[in-house]
Scaffold this motif. Structure first.
Motif, PDB file in Angstrom:
ATOM      1  N   UNK A  27       0.856  -1.188   0.000  1.00  0.00           N
ATOM      2  CA  UNK A  27       0.000   0.000   0.000  1.00  0.00           C
ATOM      3  C   UNK A  27       0.892   1.237   0.000  1.00  0.00           C
ATOM      4  N   UNK A  28       0.702   2.130  -0.983  1.00  0.00           N
ATOM      5  CA  UNK A  28       1.598   3.285  -1.029  1.00  0.00           C
ATOM      6  C   UNK A  28       0.896   4.635  -0.908  1.00  0.00           C
ATOM      7  N   UNK A  29      -0.437   4.674  -1.014  1.00  0.00           N
ATOM      8  CA  UNK A  29      -1.141   5.951  -0.848  1.00  0.00           C
ATOM      9  C   UNK A  29      -2.563   5.671  -0.396  1.00  0.00           C
ATOM     10  N   UNK A  30      -3.070   6.521   0.498  1.00  0.00           N
ATOM     11  CA  UNK A  30      -4.417   6.375   1.037  1.00  0.00           C
ATOM     12  C   UNK A  30      -5.021   7.768   1.203  1.00  0.00           C
ATOM     13  N   UNK A  31      -6.326   7.893   0.956  1.00  0.00           N
ATOM     14  CA  UNK A  31      -6.997   9.174   1.160  1.00  0.00           C
ATOM     15  C   UNK A  31      -8.453   8.929   1.555  1.00  0.00           C
ATOM     16  N   UNK A  32      -8.911   9.700   2.528  1.00  0.00           N
ATOM     17  CA  UNK A  32     -10.324   9.647   2.900  1.00  0.00           C
ATOM     18  C   UNK A  32     -11.167  10.162   1.739  1.00  0.00           C
ATOM     19  N   UNK A  33     -12.380   9.663   1.614  1.00  0.00           N
ATOM     20  CA  UNK A  33     -13.336  10.106   0.610  1.00  0.00           C
ATOM     21  C   UNK A  33     -14.529  10.781   1.282  1.00  0.00           C
ATOM     22  N   UNK A  34     -15.335  11.450   0.504  1.00  0.00           N
ATOM     23  CA  UNK A  34     -16.596  12.043   0.969  1.00  0.00           C
ATOM     24  C   UNK A  34     -16.408  13.064   2.084  1.00  0.00           C
ATOM     25  N   UNK A  35     -15.265  13.722   2.148  1.00  0.00           N
ATOM     26  CA  UNK A  35     -15.042  14.743   3.168  1.00  0.00           C
ATOM     27  C   UNK A  35     -14.659  14.208   4.532  1.00  0.00           C
ATOM     28  N   UNK A  36     -14.525  12.891   4.666  1.00  0.00           N
ATOM     29  CA  UNK A  36     -14.118  12.311   5.955  1.00  0.00           C
ATOM     30  C   UNK A  36     -12.661  12.695   6.236  1.00  0.00           C
ATOM     31  N   UNK A  37     -12.324  12.776   7.523  1.00  0.00           N
ATOM     32  CA  UNK A  37     -10.940  13.068   7.880  1.00  0.00           C
ATOM     33  C   UNK A  37     -10.433  12.172   9.004  1.00  0.00           C
ATOM     34  N   UNK A  38     -11.267  11.208   9.406  1.00  0.00           N
ATOM     35  CA  UNK A  38     -10.861  10.255  10.433  1.00  0.00           C
ATOM     36  C   UNK A  38     -11.791   9.042  10.388  1.00  0.00           C
ATOM     37  N   UNK A  39     -11.388   8.013  11.101  1.00  0.00           N
ATOM     38  CA  UNK A  39     -12.190   6.789  11.136  1.00  0.00           C
ATOM     39  C   UNK A  39     -13.540   7.051  11.805  1.00  0.00           C
ATOM     40  N   UNK A  40     -14.576   6.617  11.138  1.00  0.00           N
ATOM     41  CA  UNK A  40     -15.943   6.711  11.644  1.00  0.00           C
ATOM     42  C   UNK A  40     -16.739   5.604  10.961  1.00  0.00           C
ATOM     43  N   UNK A  41     -17.805   5.112  11.585  1.00  0.00           N
ATOM     44  CA  UNK A  41     -18.595   4.065  10.940  1.00  0.00           C
ATOM     45  C   UNK A  41     -19.038   4.482   9.538  1.00  0.00           C
ATOM     46  N   UNK A  42     -18.830   3.591   8.586  1.00  0.00           N
ATOM     47  CA  UNK A  42     -19.213   3.743   7.180  1.00  0.00           C
ATOM     48  C   UNK A  42     -18.368   4.767   6.412  1.00  0.00           C
ATOM     49  N   UNK A  43     -17.363   5.378   7.042  1.00  0.00           N
ATOM     50  CA  UNK A  43     -16.473   6.283   6.309  1.00  0.00           C
ATOM     51  C   UNK A  43     -15.761   5.486   5.218  1.00  0.00           C
ATOM     52  N   UNK A  44     -15.465   6.163   4.098  1.00  0.00           N
ATOM     53  CA  UNK A  44     -14.807   5.503   2.971  1.00  0.00           C
ATOM     54  C   UNK A  44     -13.429   6.105   2.745  1.00  0.00           C
ATOM     55  N   UNK A  45     -12.523   5.254   2.270  1.00  0.00           N
ATOM     56  CA  UNK A  45     -11.220   5.749   1.849  1.00  0.00           C
ATOM     57  C   UNK A  45     -10.722   4.917   0.679  1.00  0.00           C
ATOM     58  N   UNK A  46      -9.881   5.547  -0.144  1.00  0.00           N
ATOM     59  CA  UNK A  46      -9.305   4.817  -1.263  1.00  0.00           C
ATOM     60  C   UNK A  46      -7.854   4.510  -0.959  1.00  0.00           C
TER      61      UNK A  46
END
Length: 162
Positions: A27-46
């Motif tokens: 894994x070399x890059x990760x980013x939150x999606x949908x305006x999320x900025x931390x772990x939360x139920x149902x939060x998405x990241x790529x």
């Protein structure tokens, strides 16, 4: 593994989705999606991955379990359809990753695990191409995943102590 740091410190590290990109060989890059900025139920990241055998690919993950400060789990989906039909259903992931934390001897017992499937992944593509080598393909992928988890856990333990 035992981590010589309080659960709160280890929790801070394992829920930082950017941390594995610093530690993982794949894994070399990760980013939150949908305006999320931390772990939360149902939060998405790529996540963006690279492997000498499997090439490069993108995934979309969903936080599927978050019990602070004990459990953090996410389901990885093939939103781009690299391994079959595109899917963004966290109930049918390519893999589900999980961290479990518990107080232990003045520090933290940290456990990381992964469950592969039920959706298709690079392992399925390799088996489709070389069905007579299925056992070797699975064994090699599991060894790669175990090595990556060991590297990640060692990195978390080192960072938690500082």
């Amino acid at each position: 593994m035992h981590v010589a740091a309080p659960v709160s410190r280890v929790w801070e590290l394992v829920t930082d989705i950017a941390l594995p990109a610093r530690l993982s060989p794949e894994l070399y890059r990760v980013a939150w999606l949908d305006g999320a900025d931390r772990a939360a139920p149902y939060a998405r990241f790529e996540g963006f991955n690279r492997n000498d055998v499997l090439g490069e690919w993108r995934t979309v993950s969903y936080v599927v379990e978050l019990v602070e400060p004990r459990v953090f789990a996410w389901a990885v989906t093939d939103a781009d359809g690299r391994y079959g039909a595109p899917t963004s259903d966290p109930a049918r992931p390519m893999a589900t990753w999980r961290y479990e934390l518990a107080p232990e001897d003045g520090g933290t017992r940290l456990h990381q695990s992964v469950v592969l499937g039920p959706a298709r992944s690079g392992v399925d593509l390799a088996i489709d191409r070389w069905p007579d080598r299925a056992e070797q393909i699975v064994a090699t992928r599991l060894a790669d995943l175990r090595a990556a988890m060991a590297t990640t856990l060692d990195g978390i333990a080192a960072l938690a102590r500082h």
